[in-house]
Scaffold this motif. Sequence first.
Motif, PDB file in Angstrom:
ATOM      1  N   ARG A   1       0.652  -1.203  -0.058  1.00  0.00           N
ATOM      2  CA  ARG A   1      -0.033  -0.025   0.022  1.00  0.00           C
ATOM      3  C   ARG A   1       0.790   1.234   0.051  1.00  0.00           C
ATOM      4  NH1 ARG A   1      -5.544   1.116   1.108  1.00  0.00           N
ATOM      5  NH2 ARG A   1      -6.093  -0.927   1.345  1.00  0.00           N
ATOM      6  N   ALA A   2       2.070   1.260   0.689  1.00  0.00           N
ATOM      7  CA  ALA A   2       2.720   2.165   0.625  1.00  0.00           C
ATOM      8  C   ALA A   2       3.272   2.489  -0.423  1.00  0.00           C
ATOM      9  CB  ALA A   2       3.997   2.185   1.771  1.00  0.00           C
ATOM     10  N   LEU A   3       3.744   1.615  -1.302  1.00  0.00           N
ATOM     11  CA  LEU A   3       4.361   1.777  -2.639  1.00  0.00           C
ATOM     12  C   LEU A   3       3.213   2.638  -3.435  1.00  0.00           C
ATOM     13  CD1 LEU A   3       6.301  -1.393  -3.080  1.00  0.00           C
ATOM     14  CD2 LEU A   3       7.291   0.982  -3.059  1.00  0.00           C
ATOM     15  N   THR A   4       2.009   1.809  -3.648  1.00  0.00           N
ATOM     16  CA  THR A   4       1.041   2.295  -4.533  1.00  0.00           C
ATOM     17  C   THR A   4       0.793   3.803  -3.942  1.00  0.00           C
ATOM     18  OG1 THR A   4      -0.862   1.740  -2.843  1.00  0.00           O
ATOM     19  CG2 THR A   4      -0.212   0.001  -4.559  1.00  0.00           C
ATOM     20  N   ASP A   5       0.665   4.386  -2.806  1.00  0.00           N
ATOM     21  CA  ASP A   5       0.741   5.684  -2.502  1.00  0.00           C
ATOM     22  C   ASP A   5       1.768   6.496  -3.134  1.00  0.00           C
ATOM     23  OD1 ASP A   5      -1.643   5.143  -1.172  1.00  0.00           O
ATOM     24  OD2 ASP A   5      -0.586   5.282   0.958  1.00  0.00           O
TER      25      ASP A   5
ATOM     26  N   ALA B   1       8.892  -0.388  -8.717  1.00  0.00           N
ATOM     27  CA  ALA B   1       9.099  -0.691  -7.300  1.00  0.00           C
ATOM     28  C   ALA B   1      10.462  -1.324  -7.046  1.00  0.00           C
ATOM     29  CB  ALA B   1       7.810  -1.600  -6.867  1.00  0.00           C
ATOM     30  N   ALA B   2      11.031  -1.775  -8.076  1.00  0.00           N
ATOM     31  CA  ALA B   2      12.120  -2.425  -8.138  1.00  0.00           C
ATOM     32  C   ALA B   2      13.434  -1.472  -8.249  1.00  0.00           C
ATOM     33  CB  ALA B   2      12.443  -3.505  -9.115  1.00  0.00           C
ATOM     34  N   THR B   3      13.015  -0.464  -9.385  1.00  0.00           N
ATOM     35  CA  THR B   3      14.167   0.615  -9.726  1.00  0.00           C
ATOM     36  C   THR B   3      14.175   2.123  -9.076  1.00  0.00           C
ATOM     37  OG1 THR B   3      12.744   0.742 -11.748  1.00  0.00           O
ATOM     38  CG2 THR B   3      14.370  -0.807 -11.683  1.00  0.00           C
TER      39      THR B   3
ATOM     40  N   ARG C   1      12.683   1.935  -3.843  1.00  0.00           N
ATOM     41  CA  ARG C   1      13.490   1.177  -2.820  1.00  0.00           C
ATOM     42  C   ARG C   1      13.510   1.483  -1.395  1.00  0.00           C
ATOM     43  NH1 ARG C   1      16.802  -2.224  -6.575  1.00  0.00           N
ATOM     44  NH2 ARG C   1      18.504  -2.097  -4.893  1.00  0.00           N
ATOM     45  N   THR C   2      13.640   2.792  -1.157  1.00  0.00           N
ATOM     46  CA  THR C   2      13.836   3.109   0.269  1.00  0.00           C
ATOM     47  C   THR C   2      12.490   2.846   0.986  1.00  0.00           C
ATOM     48  OG1 THR C   2      14.956   5.359  -0.492  1.00  0.00           O
ATOM     49  CG2 THR C   2      13.976   5.350   1.638  1.00  0.00           C
TER      50      THR C   2
ATOM     51  N   GLY D   1      22.038  -1.700  -7.547  1.00  0.00           N
ATOM     52  CA  GLY D   1      20.733  -0.699  -7.161  1.00  0.00           C
ATOM     53  C   GLY D   1      20.821   0.113  -5.913  1.00  0.00           C
ATOM     54  N   PHE D   2      20.289   1.197  -6.028  1.00  0.00           N
ATOM     55  CA  PHE D   2      20.322   1.989  -5.034  1.00  0.00           C
ATOM     56  C   PHE D   2      19.854   1.555  -3.690  1.00  0.00           C
ATOM     57  CE2 PHE D   2      17.825   5.088  -2.505  1.00  0.00           C
ATOM     58  CZ  PHE D   2      18.470   6.079  -2.096  1.00  0.00           C
ATOM     59  N   MET D   3      20.616   1.996  -2.580  1.00  0.00           N
ATOM     60  CA  MET D   3      20.367   1.399  -1.270  1.00  0.00           C
ATOM     61  C   MET D   3      20.215   2.453  -0.230  1.00  0.00           C
ATOM     62  SD  MET D   3      19.296  -1.705  -1.166  1.00  0.00           S
ATOM     63  CE  MET D   3      19.371  -2.460   0.495  1.00  0.00           C
TER      64      MET D   3
END
Lengths: 317, 450
Positions: B67-71, B352-354, B359-360, B376-378
């Motif tokens: 849900r956080a990603l969709t927001d 979501a992966a890039t 990623r955060t 990838g970024f971390m």
Amino acid sequence: MPAPASTASPPGSGGTARSRPGVRARRRRVGGSLLAYALIAPAALFYSFFVLRPIVASAQYSLYDWNGVTTATWAGIDNYVAVLSEPKLVGAIGNAFELILYFSVVPVGIALFAANLIRSIAASRLATAARTVLFIPQVIPLVAAGIIWSWQLSSDGLVNQILRSVGLDAAARAWLGDFDTALPAVGVIGAWVQVGLCLVLILAGMTRIDASLYEAARIDGAGPVREFFSITLPGVRQEIAVCATVTVISALASFDIVYVATQGGPGDSTLVPGLQIFYLAFFEREIGTASAFSIVLMALVIAVVLPLQRLLRGRES
Amino acid sequence: MSLIRKFSRRALVASGAAFSAAIGLAACAPPGSDGGDASAPLTGDPTCGEDAVVLSAYFETGFPLARALTDEFTRQYPNITFDIREDQFAVITQNAPRTLQDSPPDLMRLPQMSELATDGLLLDLDPYAEAFGWDAWPASQLEQMRVAEDGSRGDGPLYAMGLGYSMTGVFYNKELGAQIGMAEPPATLEEFDGYLAAARDAGITPVAQFNGGATGGLAFPLQALMASYGDTAAVNDWIFQKPGADIDTPENLAAAGHLAGWIDEGYFTDDVNSMDYSQMMSRFVEGESLFMFNGDWESGNLDAQMPGGAGFFLMPPLEAGGAIGAMSAPNTYGIAATAEHAECAAFFLNWAATDEQARTIGVETGGSHPMGPADGFMPEVAEDSVTAATLAAGATVSEADGAMDFIANATGSIYAQSWTPNLQKLVAGEQTPEGLLESVQADYESQVGD
């Protein structure tokens, strides 16, 4: 099944037709039965769609090997053979029969005893209080009952706290997590729920017993025990039959309490047919075997309940 | 009476006719159908376009990451909104086939996916993988989500993507660890055994592990021990349903025997067979147990609830520096074969992966490692946090190539119907380590054979 048909006919129609023979009456009879059909049609429609059709569909699915999505393949009676030969499934049926003891025998016994006590103090306020307290479990949803009891039966729950407070530390255990006690523990939850229903039914039956019977018995010198066995018990025979039927069905077809309290564990020690049908259909996606098991369960319930009815209702029916 | 009898006979005939009509209706064909494939051909770079789109999504309750990603996605692409439905994982498992068939979601959290893929319910994501360049990522990230035609995993078309991948190991309470002189996580299994015994002797509960109901949590330590004793690739072959795979090997038997030894030594609580996951979590957070076998999806939660108080290590090998392994699986999300907005859903999964912000969120909210390229970024993570420890362990595992899927994911029902009851019996002394593996293997063969 003559009973449902006769109750479904509109009141009075049979009587009118019978008392006035002749053409007019016959016309009225035809009209009456048309009206009767019209009146039962909505119910019959819903009944066939939501009850008969699923039963027929289950019977059909039970003859196929089907995962619920792709085209099914014919399996004949293989699913039934599996249901009756796999130790796990047979064990589930065995557990259901053991639950009859807790869901049916124990509550009917307790309810009889309690109802008899309440009857003897019927006028006092205590009787009302007792009735209410014993009936409350019936009002609580089964899922809530399951959750409440799984807390009480947990290792730090009320049951163990009581045991420890009186020095019975050795007896304290995780009741629902122990192979030997899980099924009886589930049974206790069921008994707690069912007592209320039986109590109210039996109490209602007792109020119908003619008080002069007790008076006569007392004049003849009968004690309370004799009164109970000679007057009360025969007097509430019908109610006991209803109780036993309802509770036996709830034992054989149990699902909610077991699902909430143990989910069939530990091991398969509390696995019951209702739960296994659910697992088969929705986790293993063996719709065929699940359907066969539900047909077997239905047959089992009928095979147990019909003789029970005959036995308990006796000649009266 | 005669009329009533007549009437009832007529009613019987009528209901009989209705009944046979119902049978006739139902019986004309075997149930089910073979749905057609609807994978639209891909032209150009997949995007969400400029038009307003509502993606239908079916997520898992209790895991706020999705849900956080969709927001965040809606913030970056305001024309895309989400219609989200949530259920518990068990409910998703039950509903998955019918939901994918009858009301195909654009994005869906997936349970064990072999059958869903072979039944043609999931979209083949390979065209998107190519378009987005997912094939340049470490192959091990995606192989668990590839399903061949026979239902075996590891090879074949890609049917899902992860919103990060989770990993399991051992969490420990730093304060209780200090009490028994555990300054550093154990380097060998023998050392670990020593700490378990020391905790028990000091009156500290060594492990509170869930194993009640239909979820046998002892599968976590069991599989971790399998990695200590044997090769993770062999376990993966079994989970992926490779032909001839067998869980009943000498190495796994040694692992099961070791677990049985822990049970006999009293390292688990008495009520392990009635404990559920949330009870385990609350006991660990309250400081009532030293160790807990669990996954990095709890890292963020533990950092919030016992800041600086919890540590994490991977199950130690038999000998110091020996091969290491861990259960590690992507949190799989798929697209229904007939989804309306498949292209946009795939674009979201790639984002979501890039995307740096995504990623955060993956690390901070999900606690687990995002999917994506190895470099990838971390985001920055506080050094003494559990999240830092699990991320570091994740790097160790992927360096050692020791990732394996969860043994509970081998088939749709192997967990609830086989591992769990057998592990519960092992606790109660009603099953032997040999019998446990034999029984699970027998169930596995009957399920895979279908």
